[in-house]
Design an enzyme around this catalytic site. Structure first.
Site, PDB file in Angstrom:
ATOM      1  CG  ASN A  70      -1.686   1.236   1.439  1.00  0.00           C
ATOM      2  OD1 ASN A  70      -1.851   2.015   0.502  1.00  0.00           O
ATOM      3  ND2 ASN A  70      -2.193   1.440   2.653  1.00  0.00           N
TER       4      ASN A  70
ATOM      5  CE  LYS B 262       0.356   3.363   4.828  1.00  0.00           C
ATOM      6  NZ  LYS B 262       0.211   3.475   6.252  1.00  0.00           N
TER       7      LYS B 262
ATOM      8  CG  HIS C 122      -5.728   1.642   5.225  1.00  0.00           C
ATOM      9  ND1 HIS C 122      -5.261   2.558   6.127  1.00  0.00           N
ATOM     10  CD2 HIS C 122      -4.712   0.765   4.997  1.00  0.00           C
ATOM     11  CE1 HIS C 122      -4.007   2.258   6.433  1.00  0.00           C
ATOM     12  NE2 HIS C 122      -3.650   1.174   5.761  1.00  0.00           N
TER      13      HIS C 122
ATOM     14  CD  GLU D 242      -2.846   5.267   6.879  1.00  0.00           C
ATOM     15  OE1 GLU D 242      -2.888   5.349   5.635  1.00  0.00           O
ATOM     16  OE2 GLU D 242      -1.880   4.772   7.497  1.00  0.00           O
TER      17      GLU D 242
ATOM     18  CD  GLU E 260      -3.358  -2.827   7.394  1.00  0.00           C
ATOM     19  OE1 GLU E 260      -2.211  -3.003   6.977  1.00  0.00           O
ATOM     20  OE2 GLU E 260      -4.033  -1.833   7.135  1.00  0.00           O
TER      21      GLU E 260
ATOM     22  N   GLY F 146       2.609   1.954  10.732  1.00  0.00           N
ATOM     23  CA  GLY F 146       3.539   3.072  10.587  1.00  0.00           C
ATOM     24  C   GLY F 146       4.253   3.444  11.879  1.00  0.00           C
TER      25      GLY F 146
ATOM     26  CB  SER G 142       5.482  -2.129  11.818  1.00  0.00           C
ATOM     27  OG  SER G 142       5.059  -0.804  12.088  1.00  0.00           O
TER      28      SER G 142
ATOM     29  N   GLY H  49       2.947  -1.272   4.267  1.00  0.00           N
ATOM     30  CA  GLY H  49       2.927   0.151   3.932  1.00  0.00           C
ATOM     31  C   GLY H  49       4.327   0.642   3.623  1.00  0.00           C
TER      32      GLY H  49
HETATM   33  C1  PEP Z   1      -0.602  -0.066   5.954  1.00  0.00           C
HETATM   34  O1  PEP Z   1      -0.580   1.036   5.459  1.00  0.00           O
HETATM   35  O2  PEP Z   1      -1.556  -0.790   5.704  1.00  0.00           O
HETATM   36  C2  PEP Z   1       0.523  -0.496   6.810  1.00  0.00           C
HETATM   37  C3  PEP Z   1       0.465  -1.668   7.344  1.00  0.00           C
HETATM   38  O3  PEP Z   1       1.555   0.397   6.963  1.00  0.00           O
HETATM   39  P1  PEP Z   1       3.009   0.060   7.630  1.00  0.00           P
HETATM   40  O4  PEP Z   1       3.508  -1.223   7.012  1.00  0.00           O
HETATM   41  O5  PEP Z   1       3.867   1.230   7.257  1.00  0.00           O
HETATM   42  O6  PEP Z   1       2.809  -0.083   9.094  1.00  0.00           O
END
Ligand code: PEP
Length: 258
Positions: A13, A15, A100, A102, A172, A178, A218, A239
């Site tokens: 992703n 973003k 998601h 966010e 998630e 993040g 992460s 991400g």
């Molecule tokens: C995501 O955006 O779905 C995500 C898991 O981000 P990250 O891997 O940066 O934590």
């Protein structure tokens, strides 16, 4: 991932990152860096909408698939700023992220709108990757399972068994996105098993065994192997680490053959 019925999926992703040049450079580096013939997990990249067409063109002949970061439930019309299922398909997408965290945190996404988007994606023949997850406050107040049950039940409201088979669920935990703090493989496995049992309850054991549940939060080259080795973890939604070809390829290669 021990169930051969479920081919692992690694999804990146992006973003709100990368413009056209950077997007094409990244997918070219990804396609070049994969072993040939490629026999690993299913791979998906999810760039910003503006880059979908050029990325689709650059991906021709590679095993990497393309997804959108969101979609609207209506087919077309006066919905300024929105993107339809047909727009995504026209740009070369096969998949779409829905709900998601966010979107839930900053853009008013609810379980009801997730459900509408999910139905629209299925109707259009897109594979939905539906994101669910608890916040830190919810985890610390022992509400994780209640939150996940509400999100899952709300998202899947009114769906048929055949629809469930197609979709992918991304667990998630919001506190891991993040932040550099990933759930331990054991923590993630425990939640994935809970979600699978919930799917069995909402549908059937057979369907629940077939649905892919991927982990996000992460994920990095150094934690993917242990996460992906868990029985109910069928890949990852990545991400930050998906923005570098080197780290994304290491994550792809960290998953056992699909
Ligand atoms: C995501 O955006 O779905 C995500 C898991 O981000 P990250 O891997 O940066 O934590």
């Amino acid at each position: 991932m021990t169930n051969p019925q479920r081919r692992p999926l690694i999804a990146g992703n992006w973003k709100m990152n990368l413009c056209l040049k950077g997007s094409v450079a990244l997918v070219r580096a990804l396609a070049d860096g994969l072993s040939k013939p490629f026999e690993g997990p299913e791979i998906l990249v999810v760039p910003p909408f503006t880059a979908l067409s050029v990325v689709s063109e650059a991906l021709k002949g590679s095993p990497i698939q393309l997804g959108g970061q969101n979609l609207h439930w209506e087919e077309k019309g006066a919905f300024t700023g929105e993107i339809s299922p047909e727009h995504l398909k026209d740009a070369g997408c096969t998949h779409v992220l829905i709900g998601h965290s966010e979107r839930r945190q900053y853009f008013g996404e609810t379980d009801a709108t997730v459900n509408k988007r999910l139905k629209a994606a299925l109707k259009a023949g897109l594979v939905p990757v539906v994101c669910i997850g608890e916040t830190l406050a919810e985890r610390e107040s022992q509400k994780t399972y209640r939150v996940l049950e509400t999100q899952t039940t709300g998202a899947l409201q009114g769906l048929q068994a055949a629809d469930l088979k197609t979709l992918v669920i991304a667990y998630e935990p919001v506190w891991a996105i993040g932040t550099g703090k990933n759930a331990t493989p054991e923590q993630a496995q425990e939640v994935h098993l809970f979600i699978r049992k919930l799917l069995a309850h909402l549908s059937s054991e057979t369907i629940a065994r077939e649905v892919r549940i991927i982990y996000g939060g992460s994920v990095k080259p150094d934690n993917i192997e242990l996460l992906a080795a868990q029985e109910d973890i069928d890949g990852a939604l990545v991400g930050g680490a998906s923005l570098s070809a080197e780290s994304f390829i290491k994550i792809v290669n960290g998953v056992k053959k699909g």
